[in-house]
Design a protein around this motif. Structure first.
Motif, PDB file in Angstrom:
ATOM      1  N   ASN A   4     -54.503 -41.166   7.794  1.00  0.00           N
ATOM      2  CA  ASN A   4     -55.963 -41.025   7.816  1.00  0.00           C
ATOM      3  C   ASN A   4     -56.421 -39.575   7.877  1.00  0.00           C
ATOM      4  O   ASN A   4     -57.528 -39.289   8.314  1.00  0.00           O
ATOM      5  CB  ASN A   4     -56.552 -41.802   9.007  1.00  0.00           C
ATOM      6  N   ARG A   5     -55.575 -38.642   7.457  1.00  0.00           N
ATOM      7  CA  ARG A   5     -55.969 -37.239   7.453  1.00  0.00           C
ATOM      8  C   ARG A   5     -56.781 -36.921   6.206  1.00  0.00           C
ATOM      9  O   ARG A   5     -56.473 -37.388   5.117  1.00  0.00           O
ATOM     10  CB  ARG A   5     -54.737 -36.323   7.504  1.00  0.00           C
ATOM     11  N   LEU A   9     -59.891 -30.935   5.719  1.00  0.00           N
ATOM     12  CA  LEU A   9     -60.052 -30.757   7.158  1.00  0.00           C
ATOM     13  C   LEU A   9     -58.716 -30.405   7.809  1.00  0.00           C
ATOM     14  O   LEU A   9     -58.661 -29.593   8.741  1.00  0.00           O
ATOM     15  CB  LEU A   9     -60.631 -32.011   7.797  1.00  0.00           C
ATOM     16  N   SER A  10     -57.657 -31.000   7.322  1.00  0.00           N
ATOM     17  CA  SER A  10     -56.325 -30.667   7.827  1.00  0.00           C
ATOM     18  C   SER A  10     -56.002 -29.201   7.546  1.00  0.00           C
ATOM     19  O   SER A  10     -55.452 -28.493   8.390  1.00  0.00           O
ATOM     20  CB  SER A  10     -55.272 -31.575   7.180  1.00  0.00           C
ATOM     21  N   SER A  60     -64.310 -30.837  13.925  1.00  0.00           N
ATOM     22  CA  SER A  60     -64.512 -31.906  14.914  1.00  0.00           C
ATOM     23  C   SER A  60     -65.809 -32.651  14.635  1.00  0.00           C
ATOM     24  O   SER A  60     -65.880 -33.876  14.753  1.00  0.00           O
ATOM     25  CB  SER A  60     -64.539 -31.324  16.332  1.00  0.00           C
ATOM     26  N   LEU A  63     -65.484 -35.122  11.857  1.00  0.00           N
ATOM     27  CA  LEU A  63     -64.741 -36.325  12.235  1.00  0.00           C
ATOM     28  C   LEU A  63     -65.482 -37.155  13.279  1.00  0.00           C
ATOM     29  O   LEU A  63     -65.645 -38.360  13.130  1.00  0.00           O
ATOM     30  CB  LEU A  63     -63.359 -35.924  12.769  1.00  0.00           C
ATOM     31  N   ASP A  66     -68.797 -38.960  12.282  1.00  0.00           N
ATOM     32  CA  ASP A  66     -68.676 -39.932  11.193  1.00  0.00           C
ATOM     33  C   ASP A  66     -69.254 -41.272  11.657  1.00  0.00           C
ATOM     34  O   ASP A  66     -68.864 -41.802  12.700  1.00  0.00           O
ATOM     35  CB  ASP A  66     -67.205 -40.089  10.818  1.00  0.00           C
ATOM     36  N   ARG A  69     -66.904 -44.068  12.629  1.00  0.00           N
ATOM     37  CA  ARG A  69     -66.069 -43.935  13.820  1.00  0.00           C
ATOM     38  C   ARG A  69     -66.808 -44.531  15.020  1.00  0.00           C
ATOM     39  O   ARG A  69     -67.843 -44.009  15.442  1.00  0.00           O
ATOM     40  CB  ARG A  69     -65.734 -42.470  14.081  1.00  0.00           C
ATOM     41  N   HIS A 199     -70.596 -31.699  10.250  1.00  0.00           N
ATOM     42  CA  HIS A 199     -71.003 -33.035   9.793  1.00  0.00           C
ATOM     43  C   HIS A 199     -71.820 -32.940   8.503  1.00  0.00           C
ATOM     44  O   HIS A 199     -71.584 -33.691   7.549  1.00  0.00           O
ATOM     45  CB  HIS A 199     -71.822 -33.718  10.890  1.00  0.00           C
ATOM     46  N   HIS A 202     -69.685 -31.812   5.565  1.00  0.00           N
ATOM     47  CA  HIS A 202     -68.713 -32.855   5.213  1.00  0.00           C
ATOM     48  C   HIS A 202     -69.376 -34.000   4.434  1.00  0.00           C
ATOM     49  O   HIS A 202     -68.802 -34.525   3.477  1.00  0.00           O
ATOM     50  CB  HIS A 202     -68.060 -33.395   6.488  1.00  0.00           C
TER      51      HIS A 202
END
Length: 349
Positions: A4-5, A9-10, A60, A63, A66, A69, A199, A202
């Motif tokens: 799920n990466r 972002l990684s 952060s 992610l 989101d 999430r 956010h 993204h």
């Protein structure tokens, strides 16, 4: 990517992790520098890396905010906040014992007092401030998620504009003018701005061309370097402006650093969503161990520069400092990988 990466972002988190090590290494080597040119070089590199923590917070935000999430109070306190609190306590103990054994030679009572001071007063190692930041962000995360989920695009842009003006531009004006302005908002930290910026970028609410981001990054890094050289080469006693510029170069709410961070994040956001076999494998590994690397790397730097008192300028200069960055990254990654194999320890690392 697997697990799920999200590829870009990684990459951002891995690069930020490396940049933080570079930032701290060059800053700690500064105490051994003698010439003005060397000092300017070291601090210029350090200041050019000031995008690292903001980009980490932006990742952060991408992610955590989101809408897919799910976040409930049990997960918030039982996972996120508990992890930060445990990390704060455990590493405050480890670092206090490290100091007692290697540098300060405290008694047991003094060490215990030092541990409590580090935990509750924030007097520990300089990089531990990040844990308090994450606790603060997590405490308000349910409300940040409500805003991110329900605010319209214009409302979210308005919120970020308010953050930028009142927590960056106005403090910038106050620093240069030496005057305290009467206007304020009921928020005192810049980091939620980075959270919402991550956010927004993204999700595509803010779109910036890749080439423009690259150019903007280079320009900001260049300005940062020029300001740094000016501060290092000018006697503070002869110019009040020098002290003001130095103050600005040391804080993340400096407008220049906000633009620098947006440029870095925006550039990586536009990288091709295609895996580069070796590089992205390395990035994925650093990303997965980034929290542990962040916590552990400072112990090796303190061992090198403060305990052994290794002077890099007697053994090759800047090249050796770059080598220390690389060795510190490799060792910190290795230790983190080993710790991840230990039950319960792997929950906080």
């Amino acid at each position: 990517m697997g697990n799920n990466r999200i590829l870009y972002l990684s990459r951002i988190k891995a690069l930020s992790c490396v940049a933080i090590i570079v930032l701290h290494t060059f800053y700690m080597a500064y105490s051994y520098a003698v010439s003005i040119d060397t000092k300017s070089c070291l601090i210029s590199v350090r200041n050019a890396m000031m995008w690292a923590v903001p980009c980490f917070v932006m990742a952060s935000g991408a992610l955590l905010l989101d809408s897919k999430r799910i976040l409930n109070m049990k997960k918030l306190f039982g996972k996120y906040i508990l992890r930060m609190l445990l990390t704060l306590v455990v590493f405050s103990v480890i670092f206090s014992v490290f100091d007692a054994v290697t540098t300060e030679h405290y008694t047991v009572t003094e060490t215990i007092n030092d541990i409590f001071s580090d935990i509750f007063l924030g007097t520990g190692w300089i990089h531990m401030w990040y844990l308090y930041l994450m606790i603060a962000i997590y405490l308000l995360l349910p409300f940040y998620k409500l805003i991110a989920k329900n605010a319209s695009a214009s409302e979210l842009r308005y919120l970020m504009l308010i953050y930028a003006v009142f927590l960056s531009v106005i403090p910038f004006i106050e620093t240069l003018s030496g005057k305290k302005l009467p206007v304020y908002i009921c928020v005192y930290t810049i980091y939620p701005l980075f959270l919402f910026l991550g956010h927004s970028m993204h999700t595509g609410l803010i779109k910036l061309p890749k080439n423009a981001c690259g150019l903007m990054f280079l320009i900001c890094a260049g300005i940062s370097t020029m300001l740094t050289v000016y501060c290092i080469s000018t006697d503070p006693a002869s110019s009040e402006t020098v002290n003001k510029v130095k103050e600005l170069l040391n804080v993340y709410n400096f407008p220049l650093y906000i633009v620098l961070s947006i440029a870095a994040f925006g550039f990586m956001r536009k990288t091709r969503n295609q895996t580069v076999p070796v590089l992205d494998t390395i990035a994925s590994e650093i990303d997965s161990c980034s929290f542990g690397i962040y916590l552990i790397h400072m112990a090796f730097l303190k061992l090198i520069f403060e305990v052994i008192k290794f002077n890099p300028f007697e053994h090759g200069g800047v090249i050796v400092i770059v080598g220390i960055c690389l060795v510190t990254l490799i060792i910190s990654y290795g230790v983190t990988r080993i710790l991840k194999l230990i039950p319960y320890v792997n929950k906080i690392i």
